[in-house]
Write an enzyme that holds these catalytic residues in place. Structure first.
Site, PDB file in Angstrom:
ATOM      1  N   GLY A 173       1.862   5.137  -1.120  1.00  0.00           N
ATOM      2  CA  GLY A 173       1.252   6.401  -1.521  1.00  0.00           C
ATOM      3  C   GLY A 173       2.283   7.470  -1.777  1.00  0.00           C
ATOM      4  N   ARG A 174       2.887   7.959  -0.679  1.00  0.00           N
ATOM      5  CA  ARG A 174       3.873   9.034  -0.783  1.00  0.00           C
ATOM      6  C   ARG A 174       4.990   8.702  -1.769  1.00  0.00           C
ATOM      7  NH1 ARG A 174       5.222  12.350   3.687  1.00  0.00           N
ATOM      8  NH2 ARG A 174       4.272  10.750   5.013  1.00  0.00           N
ATOM      9  N   GLU A 205       0.856  -1.196   0.000  1.00  0.00           N
ATOM     10  CA  GLU A 205       0.000   0.000   0.000  1.00  0.00           C
ATOM     11  C   GLU A 205       0.890   1.244   0.000  1.00  0.00           C
ATOM     12  OE1 GLU A 205      -2.095  -0.479   3.632  1.00  0.00           O
ATOM     13  OE2 GLU A 205      -3.134  -2.303   3.025  1.00  0.00           O
ATOM     14  N   CYS A 208      -4.440  33.799   9.315  1.00  0.00           N
ATOM     15  CA  CYS A 208      -4.268  34.464  10.611  1.00  0.00           C
ATOM     16  C   CYS A 208      -3.902  33.471  11.710  1.00  0.00           C
ATOM     17  CB  CYS A 208      -5.534  35.238  10.960  1.00  0.00           C
ATOM     18  SG  CYS A 208      -5.793  36.665   9.902  1.00  0.00           S
TER      19      CYS A 208
END
Length: 424
Positions: free
Chosen positions: A279-280, A277, A347
């Site tokens: 991803g990155r 699995e 902010c």
């Protein structure tokens, strides 16, 4: 591959100048390289050639339909963690029989939809989830294919927020409880035990934690076989890191070779299909966040480059104090270098993208926040009522718009003002 490089002092994505993309689509904009994504996935596929392997793409890293479509066409499976991600896979033409459904909080409706779609397997993370899945499957006359996500109590050596394999993490079933819960799973009438799952974290830069977790998994495989519970697959998760700054992660091939070597030495190892699995490691270095400098200012000794991207666009620096390289889109301009904190307009004092960077910049210049293809747009928000940027996929000399920029009115289109009789 290096999809982002300078040519005659202009930073390009493949063969398209990032300055041209900013001119066409505005900023902030996410820019992805099709070739880099395909190359990363193909490296995994090549390293697994000749073996029973399914390389699943972890959708949470970047769930844009164009990227899911690209990977589905190349034969990827998919790791999902929500019903929404399942719908993305289906919308992009992905095959549900190549989908594994992970995640600690699956709802009944999500389970039912996944069963009806025909997902390959549910990675179950608790005894309560196991009983619920049995109930849901029985209510629609199905048998749910399951594996248990086992928590091996292995330290991945990564940031605490992205470590998932230790006893104190919320994920998975404790290693010393797994055998009992497998017995329960085998006894429930609407479940079919097919595998075992393990995932210990993300951005892992050495091979040793993967092998330590695999050894724990194989201990359970042997114990289960002794109970007559024979598995069809081992899901070894993902988590391979990428280079953001000075990391030296192993290559994709080196990791898979080490895993296969360990499996080949195990008496039952060769008989399993192996799932991953990732991803990155597929999309992380295939994307950048393109942003423009709005203002330069100094507060005492600190210099701030205020850009039009912010923490709502790229959360990783604020959330993890993560490093992303920052490059000027145009080199060789008449600028003096200085040390800058690159910050956004939100902010919050935590709204920063990079700190203490040596840059030669002026107001109006374009910057590329590098290695932003994973956990960028996927984690973005509309904080401060900020529309999210466009997404562009570059294919050679073409820049393809794969997600339009949001408009402010899109952000409150589903909201309602008070009726007159409740406004007092």
């Amino acid at each position: 591959m290096d999809a982002f490089r300078y040519r005659q002092q202009h930073l390009l994505a493949e063969d398209v100048a990032l300055a041209e993309i900013a001119e066409r689509f505005g900023t902030p904009t996410w820019v992805y390289s099709k070739a880099a994504i395909a190359s990363a996935f193909d490296e995994f596929a090549a390293a697994a050639a000749g073996r029973k392997v399914l390389v699943c793409y972890a959708l949470k890293a970047n769930s844009n339909l164009a990227i899911v479509d690209l990977l589905a066409r190349r034969g990827a499976g998919f790791d999902i963690v929500s019903g929404g991600e399942l719908e993305r896979v289906l919308a992009a033409g992905g095959d549900p029989s190549r989908v594994v459904f992970s995640g600690v909080g699956k709802q009944r409706a999500e389970m039912r939809r996944a069963l009806e779609a025909g997902v390959r397997c549910f990675n179950v993370e608790s005894e309560s989830e196991l009983r619920r899945l049995d109930e849901v499957a029985g209510s629609i006359g199905r048998r749910a294919p399951v594996s248990l996500r086992v928590n091996p109590d292995v330290d991945a050596g990564t940031h605490p927020y992205i470590s998932t394999g230790l006893r104190e993490n919320k994920f998975g079933i404790a290693h010393d409880e797994a055998l009992r819960v497998y017995r329960l799973a085998a006894s429930l009438p609407n479940l079919r035990v097919v595998g075992i799952d393990c995932h210990i974290g993300s951005q892992i830069t050495t091979i040793e934690p993967f092998l330590a977790a695999l050894d724990k998994v194989l201990e359970l495989v042997d114990a289960l076989a002794g109970e007559g519970i024979v598995l069809e697959h081992l899901d070894l998760g993902g988590g391979l890191g990428i280079r953001y700054d000075d990391e030296t992660p192993p290559s994709r091939a080196a990791l898979l070779q080490a895993v296969f070597g360990r499996l080949d030495r195990h008496p039952r190892g060769a008989g399993f299909e192996v799932l991953f699995e990732f991803g990155r490691s597929i999309v992380g270095n295939a994307g950048v966040l393109l942003t423009r400098v709005e203002y330069l200012k100094a507060n005492g000794d600190r210099r701030f480059a205020i850009v039009d991207a912010a923490m709502n666009d790229l959360m990783r620096p604020s959330l993890y104090e993560a490093w992303h390289d920052v490059l000027p889109v145009e080199q060789g301009l008449p600028r003096e270098a200085d040390t800058w904190d690159v910050v956004g307009p939100v902010c919050e004092s935590g709204d920063w993208l990079a700190r203490g960077r040596r840059l030669a910049i002026a107001e109006g210049d374009l910057l590329a926040i590098m290695s932003a293809g994973a956990y960028g747009m996927a984690m973005s928000s509309n904080y401060n009522t900020r529309p999210r940027g466009a997404e562009v996929l570059v294919d050679g000399d073409r820049a393809l718009l794969v997600r339009e920029r949001e408009r402010v009115e899109d952000l409150f289109a589903l909201e309602r003002r008070l009726p007159d009789d409740a406004a007092g």
